[in-house]
Design a protein around this motif. Structure first.
Motif: not given
Ligand code: AR6
Length: 176
Positions: A12, A25, A27, A33, A122, A159
């Motif tokens: 999901g 996640a 930076n 980003g 990552s 995902f």
């Protein structure tokens, strides 16, 4: 079930999750980003970037985690953690990835969360091989849940089916 906690794998979009916290996640500049970071900021709204700029102007070093509110999301908090960039496994990437999961979970407990959703940190832009990253992620989460006495839910929100498959294979290996 691990002790009296639950570890769930779901396919999901993490921005839809209703867990107390979702993990981003990010930076190390907390600059926003693409990938899951972009999706979370878009869905949660501009108040998140305002908070990170105000509370964490220095950013967040690799392996560490910081927390903000969750703006328009259903979750209460966003935990922003920074996974390592994959450099062939020569720069302790596994240590940093483990730390990103551990520090996120500890921050969740500190903020009295009982449920947290993680993306596969990552494994996108930062290029960490999926089979290795899923092993690190699940073993660190398992260790945390083993040490945790209060009931806790950890969801890995993956995902697509490829990522889900990699995580499932790790769990299957554990059970065989
Ligand atoms: N929900 C769940 N997972 C997602 C979503 C979503 N909405 N969108 C992407 N993923 P990445 P990284 C998955 O690249 O590798 C950003 O620009 C994706 O399929 O988002 O840690 C940051 O600002 C992949 O499996 O994060 C940093 O600069 C996983 O999320 C950099 O990328 C992580 O992919 C961080 O790179």
């Amino acid at each position: 079930m691990i002790e009296n906690s639950v570890l769930e794998l779901v396919i999901g979009d993490i921005t839809d999750e209703k867990t107390d916290a979702i993990v981003n996640a990010a930076n190390s500049q907390l600059a926003g980003g693409g990938g899951v970071d972009g999706a979370i900021h878009r869905a949660a709204g501009p108040s998140i970037m305002q908070q990170t700029r105000q509370k964490y102007p220095e950013g967040c070093p690799t392996g560490e985690a910081v927390i903000t509110e969750a703006g328009r999301l259903k979750a209460k908090y966003i935990i922003h953690t920074v996974g390592p960039v994959w450099r062939g496994g020569r720069e302790d990437e596994d240590v940093y990835l483990r730390a990103a999961y551990r520090n996120s979970l500890e921050l969740a407990v500190e903020y009295r969360c009982q449920s947290v959703a993680f993306p596969a940190i990552s494994t996108g832009v930062y290029g960490y091989p999926l089979d290795l990253a899923s092993e690190v992620a699940l073993s660190e989460i398992r260790q945390f849940l083993n040490e945790q006495s209060d009931p806790f839910l950890v969801q890995c929100v993956l995902f697509n089916e490829g990522i889900f498959g990699a995580y499932s294979r790790v769990l299957e290996q554990w059970m065989s």
